[in-house]
Design a protein around this motif. Structure first.
Motif, PDB file in Angstrom:
ATOM      1  N   GLY A 277      14.992  -2.259 -11.769  1.00  8.43           N
ATOM      2  CA  GLY A 277      15.452  -3.204 -10.755  1.00  8.43           C
ATOM      3  C   GLY A 277      14.370  -3.517  -9.754  1.00  8.43           C
ATOM      4  O   GLY A 277      13.274  -2.926  -9.766  1.00  8.43           O
ATOM      5  N   LEU A 278      14.679  -4.483  -8.893  1.00  9.19           N
ATOM      6  CA  LEU A 278      13.742  -4.911  -7.863  1.00  9.19           C
ATOM      7  C   LEU A 278      14.402  -4.801  -6.496  1.00  9.19           C
ATOM      8  O   LEU A 278      15.585  -5.112  -6.335  1.00  9.19           O
ATOM      9  N   LEU A 279      13.619  -4.366  -5.526  1.00  6.50           N
ATOM     10  CA  LEU A 279      14.050  -4.387  -4.137  1.00  6.50           C
ATOM     11  C   LEU A 279      13.612  -5.728  -3.565  1.00  6.50           C
ATOM     12  O   LEU A 279      12.422  -6.023  -3.491  1.00  6.50           O
ATOM     13  N   ILE A 280      14.584  -6.548  -3.187  1.00  2.99           N
ATOM     14  CA  ILE A 280      14.330  -7.909  -2.735  1.00  2.99           C
ATOM     15  C   ILE A 280      14.359  -7.957  -1.201  1.00  2.99           C
ATOM     16  O   ILE A 280      15.299  -7.461  -0.576  1.00  2.99           O
ATOM     17  N   VAL A 310      13.754  -6.753   9.110  1.00  2.00           N
ATOM     18  CA  VAL A 310      13.225  -5.637   8.331  1.00  2.00           C
ATOM     19  C   VAL A 310      11.748  -5.916   8.107  1.00  2.00           C
ATOM     20  O   VAL A 310      11.388  -6.856   7.404  1.00  2.00           O
ATOM     21  N   SER A 311      10.896  -5.125   8.733  1.00  2.00           N
ATOM     22  CA  SER A 311       9.453  -5.386   8.631  1.00  2.00           C
ATOM     23  C   SER A 311       8.790  -4.602   7.517  1.00  2.00           C
ATOM     24  O   SER A 311       7.581  -4.736   7.295  1.00  2.00           O
ATOM     25  N   GLY A 312       9.538  -3.796   6.800  1.00  2.00           N
ATOM     26  CA  GLY A 312       9.028  -3.079   5.642  1.00  2.00           C
ATOM     27  C   GLY A 312      10.150  -2.317   4.994  1.00  2.00           C
ATOM     28  O   GLY A 312      11.081  -1.857   5.664  1.00  2.00           O
ATOM     29  N   ALA A 313      10.093  -2.182   3.659  1.00  2.00           N
ATOM     30  CA  ALA A 313      11.144  -1.455   2.939  1.00  2.00           C
ATOM     31  C   ALA A 313      10.560  -0.882   1.663  1.00  2.00           C
ATOM     32  O   ALA A 313       9.637  -1.454   1.066  1.00  2.00           O
ATOM     33  N   THR A 314      11.104   0.248   1.228  1.00  2.00           N
ATOM     34  CA  THR A 314      10.659   0.863  -0.014  1.00  2.00           C
ATOM     35  C   THR A 314      11.830   1.584  -0.668  1.00  2.00           C
ATOM     36  O   THR A 314      12.670   2.186   0.005  1.00  2.00           O
ATOM     37  N   ALA A 315      11.886   1.493  -2.009  1.00  2.00           N
ATOM     38  CA  ALA A 315      12.929   2.176  -2.780  1.00  2.00           C
ATOM     39  C   ALA A 315      12.415   3.555  -3.184  1.00  2.00           C
ATOM     40  O   ALA A 315      11.321   3.681  -3.731  1.00  2.00           O
ATOM     41  N   ARG A 316      13.221   4.572  -2.952  1.00  2.00           N
ATOM     42  CA  ARG A 316      12.854   5.949  -3.261  1.00  2.00           C
ATOM     43  C   ARG A 316      13.329   6.319  -4.680  1.00  2.00           C
ATOM     44  O   ARG A 316      14.187   5.655  -5.259  1.00  2.00           O
ATOM     45  N   PRO A 317      12.802   7.405  -5.253  1.00  2.00           N
ATOM     46  CA  PRO A 317      13.197   7.790  -6.621  1.00  2.00           C
ATOM     47  C   PRO A 317      14.689   8.059  -6.789  1.00  2.00           C
ATOM     48  O   PRO A 317      15.219   7.899  -7.892  1.00  2.00           O
ATOM     49  N   ASP A 318      15.377   8.459  -5.731  1.00  2.00           N
ATOM     50  CA  ASP A 318      16.809   8.710  -5.864  1.00  2.00           C
ATOM     51  C   ASP A 318      17.645   7.438  -5.753  1.00  2.00           C
ATOM     52  O   ASP A 318      18.872   7.494  -5.775  1.00  2.00           O
ATOM     53  N   GLY A 319      16.996   6.281  -5.641  1.00  2.00           N
ATOM     54  CA  GLY A 319      17.704   5.008  -5.549  1.00  2.00           C
ATOM     55  C   GLY A 319      17.994   4.561  -4.136  1.00  2.00           C
ATOM     56  O   GLY A 319      18.430   3.422  -3.925  1.00  2.00           O
ATOM     57  N   SER A 320      17.781   5.425  -3.167  1.00  2.00           N
ATOM     58  CA  SER A 320      17.982   5.027  -1.771  1.00  2.00           C
ATOM     59  C   SER A 320      16.830   4.118  -1.329  1.00  2.00           C
ATOM     60  O   SER A 320      15.777   4.064  -1.959  1.00  2.00           O
ATOM     61  N   VAL A 321      17.075   3.425  -0.233  1.00  2.00           N
ATOM     62  CA  VAL A 321      16.070   2.522   0.312  1.00  2.00           C
ATOM     63  C   VAL A 321      15.793   2.913   1.763  1.00  2.00           C
ATOM     64  O   VAL A 321      16.722   3.100   2.558  1.00  2.00           O
ATOM     65  N   VAL A 334      13.041   3.774  11.654  1.00  2.00           N
ATOM     66  CA  VAL A 334      12.978   3.926  10.201  1.00  2.00           C
ATOM     67  C   VAL A 334      14.335   4.409   9.715  1.00  2.00           C
ATOM     68  O   VAL A 334      14.753   5.529  10.012  1.00  2.00           O
ATOM     69  N   ARG A 335      15.041   3.557   8.990  1.00  2.00           N
ATOM     70  CA  ARG A 335      16.405   3.848   8.555  1.00  2.00           C
ATOM     71  C   ARG A 335      16.454   4.040   7.042  1.00  2.00           C
ATOM     72  O   ARG A 335      15.530   3.685   6.318  1.00  2.00           O
ATOM     73  N   SER A 336      17.574   4.561   6.582  1.00  2.00           N
ATOM     74  CA  SER A 336      17.787   4.779   5.155  1.00  2.00           C
ATOM     75  C   SER A 336      19.199   4.362   4.787  1.00  2.00           C
ATOM     76  O   SER A 336      20.129   4.495   5.591  1.00  2.00           O
ATOM     77  N   THR A 337      19.351   3.890   3.558  1.00  2.00           N
ATOM     78  CA  THR A 337      20.695   3.546   3.081  1.00  2.00           C
ATOM     79  C   THR A 337      21.567   4.786   2.890  1.00  2.00           C
ATOM     80  O   THR A 337      22.774   4.661   2.692  1.00  2.00           O
ATOM     81  N   THR A 338      20.971   5.978   2.958  1.00  2.00           N
ATOM     82  CA  THR A 338      21.762   7.212   2.903  1.00  2.00           C
ATOM     83  C   THR A 338      22.458   7.477   4.234  1.00  2.00           C
ATOM     84  O   THR A 338      23.330   8.358   4.308  1.00  2.00           O
ATOM     85  N   GLY A 339      22.054   6.755   5.272  1.00  2.00           N
ATOM     86  CA  GLY A 339      22.610   6.993   6.596  1.00  2.00           C
ATOM     87  C   GLY A 339      21.846   8.031   7.393  1.00  2.00           C
ATOM     88  O   GLY A 339      22.129   8.257   8.574  1.00  2.00           O
ATOM     89  N   GLN A 340      20.852   8.662   6.778  1.00  2.00           N
ATOM     90  CA  GLN A 340      20.080   9.689   7.454  1.00  2.00           C
ATOM     91  C   GLN A 340      18.944   9.067   8.270  1.00  2.00           C
ATOM     92  O   GLN A 340      18.459   7.976   7.965  1.00  2.00           O
ATOM     93  N   VAL A 341      18.526   9.779   9.325  1.00  2.00           N
ATOM     94  CA  VAL A 341      17.346   9.390  10.090  1.00  2.00           C
ATOM     95  C   VAL A 341      16.120   9.810   9.291  1.00  2.00           C
ATOM     96  O   VAL A 341      15.984  10.972   8.893  1.00  2.00           O
ATOM     97  N   VAL A 342      15.234   8.872   9.013  1.00  2.00           N
ATOM     98  CA  VAL A 342      14.060   9.173   8.191  1.00  2.00           C
ATOM     99  C   VAL A 342      12.973   9.814   9.043  1.00  2.00           C
ATOM    100  O   VAL A 342      12.458  10.889   8.739  1.00  2.00           O
TER     101      VAL A 342
END
Length: 607
Positions: A277-280, A310-321, A334-342
């Motif tokens: 997949g692609l992170l758009i 969003v000034s930058g984004a990256t997809a992690r190996p576990d599928g989170s962004v 710096v946020r994460s789709t997991t809801g955790q503080v990065v």
């Protein structure tokens, strides 16, 4: 004239309660979006101003340990992790002049060493690191050689695999190290690149060029090879429908898979780590949002993010962004789709600011988008700052910015204009600058100024024109071509004398100027004259403040000195501040000093 030099020292032990909010926004520790090693995802690299200077930091996520990697008087921001996470490469220039060499340091620490022995200092033109731990593709730019690209392997002399007078750059190295994608402008248009894929010996494998065969030249960009061994798919950006969009190009077969995304603005993308997949990233009308695109299902799914940028984004190996987000009212995080503080930097927290209002103004080239901030609870007419962005191929967005917030804190309305030449509004809007450079942007700025006055927002007797880099250039050009429109001008690291700037600037910018103006100063002297602030310096009426880095390779100091001498000759009201850095400063104290000087200059001359 008042002139000063250098950087003053501030009391770092000042209590937070005694510090104004505008200064806290600059001093509060902040971090960039962490980059991570592809084959060692627990190893990350980020930039932070925690020490008062922007430097590189290594972060071992498995242990939580963070370590400062670089420590230089004028800061460091250019760094890359090797795919195995063993090394950190960082670019070493002299006091911000952008001319230097790549050095490397082990992720766990140790002495720095020359990363690519045998390559002389140069301006950087891209870097790609191989996953074998010993291969690098190094792009270089110099006035003498144009652009060269080298294959550098540990223990072996570097090998030149590409050379051309026009600007070019390293795009990416394939997962297996067998293919190298480069962007080049051999056709002479520095705004629209073509693509070539090379083998490590420099022989060409494939070409893709959208600059030929059509009524207009279109650009391409490298977004990255598929992260799968032996996979020849290259993700690229194209402009075939009037805006930036991604497609997948199979370098081996030539097949192109057009995603045909139904999104109205500019679209960029990167691969998910498994290649499925692609992170758009979608940017439209000064805001941005994220999506996941499933290549097999050809399905686009929105990734929830707050309203803003969003000034930058990256997809992690576990599928989170993970993504770096902010709005004009809320500082970056710096946020994460997991809801955790990065990453949550310790220490002082940055105060927020006021939200932006969207304004659309009819202009000579179409509707102009402007972003407006005003002090909470105020009504016009207000002293107003037109804060003009640089680039020119950039745009102001609904993102947190300490500079505009400082003006708002001091009672000013702030207007930021995405003039023709700005990105995010389609290719035609971005490409509209050619030949009447500077004058076109100022037509749009003048139209928004007229709206600001007639709407009751701006006090016409108290309007500041300011900006940095290209915004500084437009400031000086506007003061001369629109002398009755502006009360005060404040230009940071500007182009002031276009002809001298062309001859002194770095080679890649010479190529851009030849594209914008249609030739060199010797070939099209009338265009350079029409677009140069120096041409109109004797018409300037407003008091002028100029700040400049003495090591700046983009807007060199000699051409600024030429402009200042002309101001001196006619005893025009002006002040100049020179500081020991390049195209801006990475030192927080220095940046605060510059803002304080700008605020003081405006206050004194607006009465």
């Amino acid at each position: 004239m008042t002139e000063s030099h250098g950087s003053d020292s501030r009391d770092h032990h000042m209590q937070d309660k005694d510090m104004p909010d505008w200064e806290k926004r600059f001093r509060a520790p902040r971090v960039s979006l962490p980059d991570w090693a592809e084959d060692a995802p627990d190893r990350s690299l980020f930039v932070s101003n925690a020490t008062g200077t922007y430097e590189l930091y290594a972060w071992d996520r498995s242990t939580g340990e963070q370590r400062q990697v670089t420590d230089r008087p004028n800061g460091t921001t250019d760094g890359v992790l090797t795919p195995d996470g063993a090394w950190i490469w960082w670019f070493d220039d002299k006091d911000g002049d952008e001319f230097g060499v790549w050095r490397r340091q082990r992720f766990d620490g140790g002495e720095d060493e020359l990363a690519a022995p045998g390559l002389d200092p140069s301006y950087p033109a891209g870097l790609a690191l191989g996953r074998d731990g010993r291969t690098a593709i190094v792009g270089r730019s110099t006035d003498e050689d144009g652009t060269t690209i080298h294959l550098a392997r540990t223990g072996e002399p570097p090998t030149e695999i590409y050379r051309h007078r026009e600007s070019a750059g390293v795009g990416d190295l394939s997962h297996d190290g067998r293919l190298i994608a480069i962007e080049h402008t051999e056709h002479g248009d520095a705004m629209h690149s073509a693509l070539r894929v090379l083998r490590p010996d420099g022989t060409a494998v494939a070409e893709l060029d959208d600059t030929k065969g059509g009524a207009e030249e279109l650009g391409l960009e490298v977004l990255g090879f598929a992260p799968v061994d032996g996979d020849p798919r290259l993700l690229i950006g194209h402009q075939r429908r009037g805006r930036w969009e991604p497609l997948v190009w199979d370098v081996a077969t030539g097949e192109e898979t057009d995603l045909a995304l139904e999104l109205p603005g500019d679209v960029s993308a990167e691969w998910y780590p498994d290649g499925t997949g692609l992170l758009i990233a979608h940017s439209f009308e000064a805001r941005s949002e994220l999506f996941r695109y499933d290549l097999a299902r050809r399905e686009l799914v929105r990734i929830p993010t707050p309203a803003g940028s969003v000034s930058g984004a990256t997809a992690r190996p576990d599928g989170s962004v993970e993504y770096l987000w902010s709005s004009a009212a809320e500082p970056s995080a710096v946020r994460s789709t997991t809801g955790q503080v990065v990453l949550d930097p310790p220490g002082m927290k940055s105060p927020g600011s006021v939200p932006v209002e969207d304004v659309w103004v009819e202009g000579p080239g179409g509707r102009i988008h402007a972003l407006v901030q005003r002090p909470a609870g105020t009504e016009g007419p207000l002293p107003t700052v037109f804060d003009i962005h640089g680039g020119p191929t950039w745009h102001d967005s609904d993102a947190f910015a300490a500079g505009p917030a400082a003006w708002v804190d001091h009672g000013y309305a702030v207007v930021r204009v995405n003039y023709r030449g700005s990105t995010g509004y389609g290719r035609a809007w971005t490409d509209a600058l050619k030949h009447r450079v500077g004058l076109i942007e100022l037509e749009d700025i003048a139209a928004v100024r007229e709206w600001a006055v007639t709407s009751g927002l701006a006090d016409p007797s108290r309007i500041v024109l300011t900006g940095g880099s290209w915004g500084g250039y437009l400031t000086l050009l506007g003061l001369g071509t629109q002398p009755d429109a502006w009360t005060v001008g404040i230009a940071a690291v500007p182009v002031a004398d276009y002809v001298t700037a062309y001859h002194d600037e770095m080679e890649s910018l010479k190529a851009l100027d030849r594209t914008l103006l249609g030739g060199t100063p010797e070939e099209v002297p009338e265009r350079f004259e029409a677009s140069s602030p120096l041409t109109y310096v004797d018409r300037v009426q407003a008091p002028v403040y100029i700040s400049a880095g003495v090591n700046d390779p983009r807007c060199p100091i000699r051409q600024i000195d030429n402009y200042v001498k002309r101001l001196e000759a006619r005893s025009a009201i002006h002040e100049v501040y020179r500081y020991d850095a390049g195209h801006g400063s990475l030192v927080v104290d220095e940046r605060i000093k510059q803002v304080r000087l700008e605020l003081d200059f405006a206050e004194r001359h607006l009465k």
